[in-house]
Design a protein around this motif. Sequence first.
Motif, PDB file in Angstrom:
ATOM      1  N   THR A  45       6.801 -10.093 -48.941  1.00  0.00           N
ATOM      2  CA  THR A  45       6.909  -8.737 -48.391  1.00  0.00           C
ATOM      3  C   THR A  45       7.672  -7.832 -49.350  1.00  0.00           C
TER       4      THR A  45
ATOM      5  N   VAL B  64       6.590  -4.045 -50.505  1.00  0.00           N
ATOM      6  CA  VAL B  64       7.246  -2.876 -49.907  1.00  0.00           C
ATOM      7  C   VAL B  64       8.323  -2.281 -50.803  1.00  0.00           C
TER       8      VAL B  64
ATOM      9  N   ALA C 131       5.614   0.584 -43.989  1.00  0.00           N
ATOM     10  CA  ALA C 131       5.040   1.070 -45.247  1.00  0.00           C
ATOM     11  C   ALA C 131       3.655   1.654 -45.019  1.00  0.00           C
TER      12      ALA C 131
ATOM     13  N   ARG D 265       8.276  -4.335 -41.631  1.00  0.00           N
ATOM     14  CA  ARG D 265       8.412  -3.526 -42.843  1.00  0.00           C
ATOM     15  C   ARG D 265       7.045  -3.199 -43.452  1.00  0.00           C
ATOM     16  N   VAL D 266       6.118  -4.132 -43.356  1.00  0.00           N
ATOM     17  CA  VAL D 266       4.762  -3.855 -43.830  1.00  0.00           C
ATOM     18  C   VAL D 266       4.146  -2.728 -43.007  1.00  0.00           C
TER      19      VAL D 266
END
Length: 227
Positions: A109, A113, A180, A176-177
């Motif tokens: 990840t 990111v 983004a 978090r993906v």
Amino acid sequence: MSILVHNISGSPMGWRVLLGLEFKGLEYEVNHLNGSQNEHKQAPYLAINPHGKVPAVEYKGEFHRESLSILGLLDDWFPDRPLFGSSAEETKRIWQAAARYSDYLLAATNGVVFPVFSGPESEPKLDRDDPEQVSRASELLKIELRVLEQNLNEDAFLCGEKPSAADAVAYPDVGRVMRALETKPASMKLFGFDRLDEEFPSIARWRESISSLAGIGSTRPPHWDQP
């Protein structure tokens, strides 16, 4: 006695601990350190964690560090609604999953990111001396997302019908993906991530299962909701 969590908004390791606390229905407080001002690298916090990393948890006058260790301690302190299962077989399965996601999903990840968040909307911050950076980072993350997709099977959560430490570890990285994709869609498309829910439907269903749990919204990084 209340649990105090020292954290930085957006830290996946700190987010893991907050999720674990919510999964167990525990009361806690959060000390939000200002990462942009390097509060975690200044003397008051270095006295708590000399490595200057989050999270750190204060409970009964003692400080505890490292997110996986803290999740395990929560089960020692509060055995109800265990994060690591109720049997030896469950514990083994959850620890193996949590350790894999902690190592491989986190790193994969970060590889996507970090450059996406660091650059403008449509131009991730890339190493000009590494022409394979985008393709390599994309493939590594997709490998880990495929593993996550396969591990879900028909269960609501990663290791069964109840949320566990494995979910607490994996969810922040998928979060978090998604962040983004929400804020830097053009950059994410360069990495091949523009139709994530279609490509990984079980992950989409799993995200919904977790987000619908009581208290989960309060674990979301606070700065994400600032204008």
